[in-house]
Each structure stands twice: as structure tokens, then as C-alpha cells.
Design a protein around this motif. Structure first.
Motif, PDB file in Angstrom:
ATOM      1  N   MET A 103      37.155  66.235 -21.692  1.00 35.88           N
ATOM      2  CA  MET A 103      36.730  66.595 -23.040  1.00 35.88           C
ATOM      3  C   MET A 103      36.502  65.348 -23.884  1.00 35.88           C
ATOM      4  O   MET A 103      35.508  65.248 -24.628  1.00 35.88           O
ATOM      5  N   ALA A 104      37.393  64.377 -23.780  1.00 36.75           N
ATOM      6  CA  ALA A 104      37.256  63.139 -24.552  1.00 36.75           C
ATOM      7  C   ALA A 104      35.959  62.420 -24.213  1.00 36.75           C
ATOM      8  O   ALA A 104      35.306  61.839 -25.090  1.00 36.75           O
ATOM      9  N   SER A 105      35.581  62.453 -22.941  1.00 39.32           N
ATOM     10  CA  SER A 105      34.344  61.784 -22.532  1.00 39.32           C
ATOM     11  C   SER A 105      33.115  62.457 -23.144  1.00 39.32           C
ATOM     12  O   SER A 105      32.126  61.794 -23.460  1.00 39.32           O
ATOM     13  N   ILE A 106      33.179  63.770 -23.320  1.00 38.52           N
ATOM     14  CA  ILE A 106      32.074  64.499 -23.960  1.00 38.52           C
ATOM     15  C   ILE A 106      32.026  64.170 -25.449  1.00 38.52           C
ATOM     16  O   ILE A 106      30.962  63.925 -26.019  1.00 38.52           O
ATOM     17  N   ARG A 147      30.406  60.864 -26.135  1.00 35.86           N
ATOM     18  CA  ARG A 147      28.947  60.850 -26.041  1.00 35.86           C
ATOM     19  C   ARG A 147      28.282  61.648 -27.160  1.00 35.86           C
ATOM     20  O   ARG A 147      27.130  61.399 -27.502  1.00 35.86           O
ATOM     21  N   GLU A 148      29.008  62.576 -27.742  1.00 36.31           N
ATOM     22  CA  GLU A 148      28.429  63.421 -28.795  1.00 36.31           C
ATOM     23  C   GLU A 148      28.609  62.823 -30.185  1.00 36.31           C
ATOM     24  O   GLU A 148      27.920  63.216 -31.117  1.00 36.31           O
ATOM     25  N   THR A 149      29.525  61.885 -30.326  1.00 32.57           N
ATOM     26  CA  THR A 149      29.871  61.395 -31.655  1.00 32.57           C
ATOM     27  C   THR A 149      28.884  60.348 -32.144  1.00 32.57           C
ATOM     28  O   THR A 149      28.690  59.318 -31.500  1.00 32.57           O
ATOM     29  N   GLY A 150      28.261  60.626 -33.291  1.00 33.19           N
ATOM     30  CA  GLY A 150      27.391  59.642 -33.919  1.00 33.19           C
ATOM     31  C   GLY A 150      28.167  58.781 -34.897  1.00 33.19           C
ATOM     32  O   GLY A 150      27.893  57.600 -35.051  1.00 33.19           O
ATOM     33  N   HIS A 151      29.142  59.375 -35.537  1.00 33.91           N
ATOM     34  CA  HIS A 151      29.966  58.657 -36.515  1.00 33.91           C
ATOM     35  C   HIS A 151      31.428  58.840 -36.144  1.00 33.91           C
ATOM     36  O   HIS A 151      31.886  59.959 -35.903  1.00 33.91           O
ATOM     37  N   HIS A 152      32.174  57.724 -36.104  1.00 37.52           N
ATOM     38  CA  HIS A 152      33.557  57.762 -35.603  1.00 37.52           C
ATOM     39  C   HIS A 152      34.446  58.713 -36.387  1.00 37.52           C
ATOM     40  O   HIS A 152      35.407  59.268 -35.842  1.00 37.52           O
ATOM     41  N   SER A 153      34.123  58.950 -37.651  1.00 39.78           N
ATOM     42  CA  SER A 153      34.977  59.805 -38.476  1.00 39.78           C
ATOM     43  C   SER A 153      34.874  61.283 -38.097  1.00 39.78           C
ATOM     44  O   SER A 153      35.683  62.098 -38.544  1.00 39.78           O
ATOM     45  N   GLU A 154      33.881  61.638 -37.268  1.00 37.06           N
ATOM     46  CA  GLU A 154      33.652  63.041 -36.921  1.00 37.06           C
ATOM     47  C   GLU A 154      34.239  63.446 -35.573  1.00 37.06           C
ATOM     48  O   GLU A 154      34.083  64.593 -35.156  1.00 37.06           O
ATOM     49  N   ARG A 155      34.923  62.533 -34.893  1.00 36.79           N
ATOM     50  CA  ARG A 155      35.426  62.831 -33.555  1.00 36.79           C
ATOM     51  C   ARG A 155      36.314  64.079 -33.550  1.00 36.79           C
ATOM     52  O   ARG A 155      36.164  64.951 -32.695  1.00 36.79           O
ATOM     53  N   ASP A 156      37.251  64.146 -34.492  1.00 35.68           N
ATOM     54  CA  ASP A 156      38.182  65.278 -34.466  1.00 35.68           C
ATOM     55  C   ASP A 156      37.486  66.588 -34.838  1.00 35.68           C
ATOM     56  O   ASP A 156      37.863  67.664 -34.356  1.00 35.68           O
ATOM     57  N   ALA A 170      40.321  56.695 -29.391  1.00 34.87           N
ATOM     58  CA  ALA A 170      40.087  57.600 -30.522  1.00 34.87           C
ATOM     59  C   ALA A 170      39.566  58.946 -30.050  1.00 34.87           C
ATOM     60  O   ALA A 170      39.948  60.001 -30.587  1.00 34.87           O
ATOM     61  N   SER A 171      38.703  58.959 -29.047  1.00 36.37           N
ATOM     62  CA  SER A 171      38.163  60.228 -28.538  1.00 36.37           C
ATOM     63  C   SER A 171      39.219  61.004 -27.766  1.00 36.37           C
ATOM     64  O   SER A 171      39.251  62.234 -27.818  1.00 36.37           O
ATOM     65  N   ILE A 172      40.084  60.294 -27.045  1.00 35.88           N
ATOM     66  CA  ILE A 172      41.190  60.966 -26.347  1.00 35.88           C
ATOM     67  C   ILE A 172      42.127  61.608 -27.365  1.00 35.88           C
ATOM     68  O   ILE A 172      42.556  62.760 -27.212  1.00 35.88           O
ATOM     69  N   ARG A 173      42.412  60.863 -28.424  1.00 36.60           N
ATOM     70  CA  ARG A 173      43.296  61.393 -29.468  1.00 36.60           C
ATOM     71  C   ARG A 173      42.667  62.616 -30.140  1.00 36.60           C
ATOM     72  O   ARG A 173      43.352  63.603 -30.430  1.00 36.60           O
ATOM     73  N   ALA A 174      41.351  62.563 -30.358  1.00 39.00           N
ATOM     74  CA  ALA A 174      40.660  63.698 -30.981  1.00 39.00           C
ATOM     75  C   ALA A 174      40.676  64.920 -30.071  1.00 39.00           C
ATOM     76  O   ALA A 174      40.900  66.046 -30.533  1.00 39.00           O
ATOM     77  N   ALA A 175      40.464  64.707 -28.783  1.00 42.00           N
ATOM     78  CA  ALA A 175      40.475  65.824 -27.838  1.00 42.00           C
ATOM     79  C   ALA A 175      41.821  66.525 -27.813  1.00 42.00           C
ATOM     80  O   ALA A 175      41.893  67.743 -27.597  1.00 42.00           O
TER      81      ALA A 175
END
Length: 352
Positions: A217-220, A223-232, A296-301
Motif C-alpha cells: 500500500m505504501a508503494s502505491i 506513486r500516487e502522491t503529488g504533494h507530500h502533505s496529502e499522503r495520509d 512517510a508513505s509507510i507511516r501514512a499507509a
């Protein structure tokens, strides 16, 4: 008797004279050595590089420097090293800038102050891209390039079936002749440590059966995040979709499944093609990660933002529009995708 005493005194004075003459000579020699040790070597403005190979001694280096007309008294360097117990030097690649003295040179050799090289694995890259970047660093001893994935896994001796997603995206620093195996192993260990730490702090009631699914999920998200603030927020959309039995329907998984066939554009036929990575077709997560996810993406996932949004679309400025209903989403698509502005971009502009 008087003559014998006089002769003894003369002999004693002679001996003392020899002693002090030797002492003065020794002190003069030591002062010369000290001055020589502090005198810059013959090095140009560009500096001087030398690789001391394993098993080579200080003497090998000293005489090589003499041949290159960098140093004028190689034996003096060896003598000083023995006297001061500074002859235990380390092999490696060294750089000596202009102004380096014999003493500084010796200190660098004893400390093992070797030249360090770097390679950066970028967040969102695939493992294949990371390995390609590593293969271009001439300081790296190459073992993995040209091997099948199964052969690479065996060489790496890490307990995974697929390597995608398992190497932490970061900048790695190493000395010359470090093997690609060591660097990739280090990337795996760092990813494992980050994933396990974040897994322990995960939110309750997530739709993952294992930490590996969270990595996918974090890997997706990466790749989908354009802005770091939107990961979660993006994580929240995907998690709710899984919880409600909806397909993820995310383009990066389709692109990954297409491999080298992807040429910058996804056709309708690609969205309908039944591959194991096409989340417009399959239910749930793809079988492996599709990129190297950041911490950051792992934490968001594992800690998705709460909310009701089930859809999002890129607005063209690097951010996304989130919608709760399909009708709202279709309206956002018409606004931002079907009538794209001339300065449309999927990521935010670079900082000035």
C-alpha cells in the motif's frame, strides 16, 4: 698518581663532549624531521589521489609517491611512522589536497580517512531503477547486474520472494570497492527496520493481513502522491476502498504491470487488461509493491487520515481534489482533467 687523575679527567671530558655532540646532533636531526613533516608535499591545485590496495604497506605507498615526485624522503616517512607507532595504515582510496604535509598524510592513512562515494535511491523508484543507478557508480564492485531476480536474492541472502519495494530509498555512502550486495543488503535492513517500527505503531482496524501488505500500500501511495502533505489523505481513500470491498483503481499499478510497454500514456485497453497488477480489474492489493516507498508513505499507509472521501483527482497544481461521492468525483474530473489548463502539472513546482 696526579698524572693518572689528570688523564681520567681528560677522558671523562672527552666522553661528555662526545655525548653532548651526539645529543646536539640527534636534536638537530629531530628538528629537521619535524620541519620536514610540516612542509607541504609537492601536490598541484587539483590534489592527488592514490588507492592503497589491501596488503600493500606504507613503504609501497612512500616509494610510489617518490616516483610520482610527490614526496622526497620516503625512508624518513617510514622511520617516523615506526618511531611514533603510526605504521598501522588502512587500505583504500585516498585524496590528498594541495597543502597536505607528510604528517597529515600519515594521519589520514592511520585513521583510514578514505574517499567516500554516494548513490541515491529516489522515493518512488522501482528496484530496477535503483539497481541501474548503482551499476553506474564505478567505485562499486558489481555482482548483481545481469543476474536474474532469483539469483540476486540468493546472492543477497535475504528472506524475500521478490525484491520490489524492499530497498529503502535513501542516499548511501561507501568506500571504493564496496560491493553492490553490501549496499542493497543495507537498504533492505533499513527498510525492514522502518517497516517493523511503523507496523508496531499502526492504527487499529486496518485491512492488512501483514506488514508486507502495508508495504504494498505504501508503494502505491508513494506513486500516487503529488504533494507530500496529502499522503495520509490518499492512504485514507485507499484504506476505505479496501474496507468497503471497492477496487483500488489506481493508474500506477497499471503502469507497473505494463512494464516496458508503458510509453507515457494509458489507453482504455490497458485499463481493461487482466494483469495481476491492474487494480481496475483485480480486487484488493497487487501481489507486490510497485515502487520503493518512503518512510512517510509507510507511516501514512499505517496511519491513514480519517474521513469519508473515496475518490481523488489531480488538480494540476500538484495537489488533489478529494470527493465522497462518485458524482462529486466526476464533476472534479471534468473540472481538472477534461479541461486541463496549459500549466497543468501532477507535482508541485520546485521550491525556489
Amino acid at each position: 698518581m696526579t698524572r693518572k687523575v689528570s688523564l681520567s679527567i681528560k677522558l671523562l671530558c672527552f666522553a661528555i663532549g662526545i655525548y653532548f655532540a651526539g645529543l646536539v646532533s640527534a636534536l638537530s636531526a629531530w628538528m629537521y624531521i619535524e620541519k620536514w613533516l610540516s612542509t607541504p608535499l609537492t601536490i598541484s591545485d587539483q590534489g592527488y589521489s592514490y588507492e592503497l590496495k589491501p596488503g600493500q604497506s606504507l613503504g609501497h605507498l612512500a616509494y610510489a609517491l617518490e616516483r610520482e615526485q610527490v614526496i622526497d624522503h620516503p625512508r624518513l616517512l617510514r622511520l617516523y611512522a615506526r618511531i611514533t607507532d603510526l605504521n598501522k595504515i588502512h587500505a583504500g582510496e585516498y585524496f590528498f589536497p594541495k597543502g597536505t604535509t607528510p604528517k597529515i598524510l600519515l594521519e589520514k592513512l592511520v585513521k583510514g580517512d578514505v574517499v567516500l562515494h554516494q548513490v541515491t535511491f529516489v522515493e518512488g523508484w522501482t528496484y530496477r531503477q535503483a539497481l541501474a543507478a548503482l551499476s553506474k557508480v564505478d567505485a562499486v564492485e558489481q555482482h548483481l547486474v545481469g543476474k536474474t531476480e532469483a539469483e540476486q536474492i540468493k546472492l543477497l541472502n535475504i528472506p524475500v520472494n521478490r525484491l520490489e519495494g524492499w530497498i529503502f530509498p535513501d542516499t548511501y555512502t561507501f568506500s571504493r570497492n564496496t560491493s553492490d550486495i553490501e549496499i542493497v543488503q543495507g537498504g533492505y535492513q533499513k527498510m525492514l527496520a522502518v517497516l517493523n517500527a511503523e507496523w508496531e505503531k499502526r492504527a487499529p482496524n486496518l485491512p492488512y493481513k501483514s506488514a508486507y501488505e502495508a508495504l504494498i500500500m505504501a508503494s502505491i501511495i508513494e506513486r500516487e502522491t503529488g504533494h507530500h502533505s496529502e499522503r495520509d489523505q490518499i492512504a485514507g481513500v485507499f484504506v476505505r476502498r479496501l474496507q468497503q470491498g471497492m477496487k483500488l483503481q489506481t493508474d500506477p499499478t497499471v503502469i507497473y504491470g505494463m512494464g516496458e510497454r508503458y510509453q507515457g500514456r494509458i489507453r482504455r485497453a490497458d485499463l481493461e487488461e487482466a494483469t495481476i497488477y491492474n487494480t481496475y480489474v483485480i480486487q484488493g492489493l497487487p501481489p507486490t509493491p510497485i515502487s520503493l516507498p518512503s518512510e512517510a508513505s509507510i507511516r501514512a499507509a499505517l496511519n491513514p487520515a480519517p474521513g469519508k472521501a473515496l475518490y481523488f483527482v489531480a488538480k494540476g497544481d500538484g495537489t488533489s481534489e478529494f470527493s465522497e461521492t462518485l458524482a462529486e468525483h466526476n464533476q472534479a474530473v471534468r473540472r481538472y482533467q477534461l479541461q486541463r489548463r496549459s500549466d497543468y502539472r501532477s507535482a508541485p513546482p520546485p521550491a525556489n
